[in-house]
Design a protein around this motif. Structure first.
Motif, mmCIF file in Angstrom:
data_model
loop_
_atom_site.group_PDB
_atom_site.id
_atom_site.type_symbol
_atom_site.label_atom_id
_atom_site.label_comp_id
_atom_site.label_asym_id
_atom_site.label_seq_id
_atom_site.Cartn_x
_atom_site.Cartn_y
_atom_site.Cartn_z
ATOM 1 N N ARG A 91 29.891 18.783 41.377
ATOM 2 C CA ARG A 91 28.419 18.837 41.455
ATOM 3 C C ARG A 91 28.031 18.758 42.927
ATOM 4 N NH1 ARG A 91 31.783 15.263 40.792
ATOM 5 N NH2 ARG A 91 31.254 14.572 38.702
ATOM 6 N N VAL A 92 26.760 19.122 43.200
ATOM 7 C CA VAL A 92 26.269 19.073 44.585
ATOM 8 C C VAL A 92 25.676 17.690 44.857
ATOM 9 C CG1 VAL A 92 24.568 20.033 46.193
ATOM 10 C CG2 VAL A 92 25.800 21.547 44.637
ATOM 11 N N VAL A 93 26.012 17.118 46.006
ATOM 12 C CA VAL A 93 25.332 15.912 46.501
ATOM 13 C C VAL A 93 24.989 16.154 47.976
ATOM 14 C CG1 VAL A 93 26.427 14.260 44.907
ATOM 15 C CG2 VAL A 93 27.517 14.755 47.093
ATOM 16 N N LEU A 94 24.179 15.259 48.542
ATOM 17 C CA LEU A 94 23.761 15.438 49.931
ATOM 18 C C LEU A 94 24.547 14.520 50.865
ATOM 19 C CD1 LEU A 94 19.874 15.660 49.521
ATOM 20 C CD2 LEU A 94 21.498 17.544 49.789
ATOM 21 N N LEU A 95 25.074 15.105 51.919
ATOM 22 C CA LEU A 95 25.680 14.308 52.991
ATOM 23 C C LEU A 95 24.569 13.531 53.675
ATOM 24 C CD1 LEU A 95 28.157 13.703 54.869
ATOM 25 C CD2 LEU A 95 27.341 15.608 56.282
ATOM 26 N N GLU A 153 27.388 4.303 38.130
ATOM 27 C CA GLU A 153 27.767 4.379 36.711
ATOM 28 C C GLU A 153 27.691 5.805 36.166
ATOM 29 O OE1 GLU A 153 25.113 1.489 35.010
ATOM 30 O OE2 GLU A 153 26.179 -0.160 35.988
ATOM 31 N N SER A 154 27.396 6.774 37.043
ATOM 32 C CA SER A 154 27.330 8.177 36.616
ATOM 33 C C SER A 154 28.741 8.675 36.280
ATOM 34 C CB SER A 154 26.762 9.027 37.758
ATOM 35 O OG SER A 154 27.634 8.953 38.888
ATOM 36 N N GLU A 155 28.826 9.924 35.803
ATOM 37 C CA GLU A 155 30.165 10.463 35.498
ATOM 38 C C GLU A 155 31.043 10.443 36.753
ATOM 39 O OE1 GLU A 155 30.640 14.514 33.946
ATOM 40 O OE2 GLU A 155 32.537 13.840 33.083
ATOM 41 N N LYS A 156 30.457 10.869 37.893
ATOM 42 C CA LYS A 156 31.258 10.883 39.114
ATOM 43 C C LYS A 156 31.685 9.472 39.495
ATOM 44 C CE LYS A 156 27.434 12.302 41.470
ATOM 45 N NZ LYS A 156 26.479 11.635 40.565
ATOM 46 N N GLY A 157 30.759 8.511 39.320
ATOM 47 C CA GLY A 157 31.052 7.121 39.659
ATOM 48 C C GLY A 157 32.184 6.570 38.796
ATOM 49 N N TYR A 192 25.078 9.186 48.621
ATOM 50 C CA TYR A 192 24.539 8.120 47.768
ATOM 51 C C TYR A 192 24.383 8.626 46.347
ATOM 52 C CZ TYR A 192 23.714 5.575 52.036
ATOM 53 O OH TYR A 192 23.909 4.918 53.225
ATOM 54 N N THR A 193 24.630 7.721 45.416
ATOM 55 C CA THR A 193 24.533 8.120 44.016
ATOM 56 C C THR A 193 24.500 6.892 43.113
ATOM 57 O OG1 THR A 193 25.433 9.655 42.368
ATOM 58 C CG2 THR A 193 27.036 8.321 43.587
ATOM 59 N N ASN A 194 24.594 7.157 41.817
ATOM 60 C CA ASN A 194 24.627 6.106 40.802
ATOM 61 C C ASN A 194 26.104 5.794 40.519
ATOM 62 O OD1 ASN A 194 24.757 4.890 38.149
ATOM 63 N ND2 ASN A 194 22.610 5.469 37.890
ATOM 64 N N MET A 225 17.068 25.847 51.932
ATOM 65 C CA MET A 225 18.448 25.726 52.406
ATOM 66 C C MET A 225 18.715 24.315 52.923
ATOM 67 S SD MET A 225 21.300 27.348 53.145
ATOM 68 C CE MET A 225 22.740 26.965 54.103
ATOM 69 N N GLU A 226 19.653 23.616 52.285
ATOM 70 C CA GLU A 226 20.003 22.267 52.720
ATOM 71 C C GLU A 226 21.428 22.311 53.263
ATOM 72 O OE1 GLU A 226 17.941 19.069 50.096
ATOM 73 O OE2 GLU A 226 18.631 20.630 48.765
ATOM 74 N N VAL A 227 21.552 22.323 54.586
ATOM 75 C CA VAL A 227 22.896 22.470 55.158
ATOM 76 C C VAL A 227 23.756 21.232 54.902
ATOM 77 C CG1 VAL A 227 22.197 24.121 56.940
ATOM 78 C CG2 VAL A 227 22.218 21.690 57.466
HETATM 79 C C1 LIG Z 1 20.768 20.238 46.343
HETATM 80 C C2 LIG Z 1 21.178 19.083 45.457
HETATM 81 C C3 LIG Z 1 21.328 17.828 45.999
HETATM 82 C C4 LIG Z 1 21.721 16.747 45.212
HETATM 83 N N1 LIG Z 1 21.946 15.550 45.798
HETATM 84 C C5 LIG Z 1 22.397 14.513 45.054
HETATM 85 C C6 LIG Z 1 22.756 13.269 45.681
HETATM 86 O O1 LIG Z 1 22.716 13.120 46.918
HETATM 87 N N2 LIG Z 1 23.168 12.265 44.864
HETATM 88 C C7 LIG Z 1 23.280 12.404 43.505
HETATM 89 O O2 LIG Z 1 23.632 11.449 42.822
HETATM 90 N N3 LIG Z 1 22.983 13.577 42.902
HETATM 91 C C8 LIG Z 1 22.550 14.636 43.638
HETATM 92 N N4 LIG Z 1 22.279 15.836 43.037
HETATM 93 C C9 LIG Z 1 22.448 15.931 41.559
HETATM 94 C C10 LIG Z 1 23.942 16.127 41.237
HETATM 95 O O3 LIG Z 1 24.310 17.472 41.489
HETATM 96 C C11 LIG Z 1 24.296 15.749 39.780
HETATM 97 O O4 LIG Z 1 23.454 16.436 38.881
HETATM 98 C C12 LIG Z 1 24.169 14.250 39.518
HETATM 99 O O5 LIG Z 1 24.643 13.487 40.602
HETATM 100 C C13 LIG Z 1 24.920 13.855 38.256
HETATM 101 O O6 LIG Z 1 26.295 14.166 38.417
HETATM 102 P P1 LIG Z 1 27.436 13.557 37.469
HETATM 103 O O7 LIG Z 1 26.873 13.550 36.069
HETATM 104 O O8 LIG Z 1 28.594 14.499 37.603
HETATM 105 O O9 LIG Z 1 27.771 12.183 37.979
HETATM 106 C C14 LIG Z 1 21.906 16.926 43.816
HETATM 107 C C15 LIG Z 1 21.774 18.204 43.259
HETATM 108 C C16 LIG Z 1 21.416 19.266 44.075
HETATM 109 C C17 LIG Z 1 21.315 20.650 43.460
#
Ligand SMILES: Cc1cc2nc3c(=O)[nH]c(=O)nc-3n(C[C@H](O)[C@H](O)[C@H](O)COP(=O)(O)O)c2cc1C
Length: 214
Positions: free
Chosen positions: A63-67, A82-86, A78-80, A44-46
């Motif tokens: 999609r899920v990311v971490l605060l 150049e990803s889809e979200k970026g 934090y993320t990439n 569990m990741e709150v």
């Molecule tokens: C619990 C959990 C935490 C995640 N945390 C991150 C994160 O902090 N940053 C991130 O880039 N992706 C994280 N991901 C992966 C994203 O859900 C996602 O697969 C990835 O960012 C690519 O998304 P996009 O193709 O829509 O840009 C996490 C996935 C899970 C299930």
């Protein structure tokens, strides 16, 4: 049990306008602390939150990311870049975040605009991550199509040797985003689906509070 038979009744708590703090991020931190109970299962990741982004044509993805922090009322992840979200954020900075804390029968929804973190903050955070995560950020062209995981593993191993006992630089395509909330909603499940919903909307420097129908 079939899917249509799955249902729970929510009765742990209620939420009134008089219960909440005037500042939604103070209220958020209260709930965030309450969500971190010592007996939670390991998985569990709150601080996990669903991030929704959209392109200007209205195609929405989530999609899920971490605060990873809250500073001056802004939520950071934090993320990439150049990803889809970026790519979506680059053309449309309006996003939403959603936390679901099922063990407290609670949901928090946040809407706002997002911008990249200061470079120095991203670089500092990058260096605080485990080395393997740092290498992973270099190797992954997040969201692009790849043939297999083998080439990723090969690149990972090559970079591991290249940076052996050296600092790994933070890639330009990787860093933080900060979400500045304009709407925050606290949802507490209630019996009979008469849930409590307290919503804050930003009005200049102030927050306007309202109760929403469930
Ligand atoms: C619990 C959990 C935490 C995640 N945390 C991150 C994160 O902090 N940053 C991130 O880039 N992706 C994280 N991901 C992966 C994203 O859900 C996602 O697969 C990835 O960012 C690519 O998304 P996009 O193709 O829509 O840009 C996490 C996935 C899970 C299930």
């Amino acid at each position: 049990m079939s899917i249509h038979e799955m249902r729970k009744s929510y009765s742990m708590a209620g939420l009134a306008k008089s219960d909440v703090h005037a500042d939604p991020m103070v209220q958020f931190l209260r709930w965030f602390e309450e969500a971190q109970q010592p007996d939670l299962p390991d998985w569990m990741e709150v601080n996990a939150m669903t991030l929704a982004t959209a392109d200007p044509e209205g195609k929405v993805t989530s999609r899920v990311v971490l605060l990873k922090g809250i500073e001056s009322g802004r939520l950071c992840f934090y993320t990439n870049y150049e990803s889809e979200k970026g790519q979506q954020i680059a053309v449309n900075p309006q996003v939403s975040l959603c936390f679901f804390w099922g063990h407290l029968q609670r949901q928090v929804r946040i809407e706002g605009s997002v911008e990249q973190s200061a470079r120095s903050k991203s670089v500092d955070y990058f260096h605080s991550r485990p080395r393997e995560s740092q290498l992973g950020a270099h190797v992954s062209r997040q969201s692009s199509v790849i043939d297999s995981s083998q080439s990723l593993e090969e690149q990972f191993t090559a970079l591991e040797s290249k940076y052996h006992q050296q600092e790994i630089p933070c890639p330009k395509h990787w860093g933080g985003y900060e979400v500045e909330p304009t709407r925050v909603e606290f949802w507490q499940g209630r019996p009979g689906r008469l849930h409590d919903r307290i919503c804050y909307r930003r009005d200049g420097e102030q927050w306007q509070l309202s109760r929403l129908s469930p």
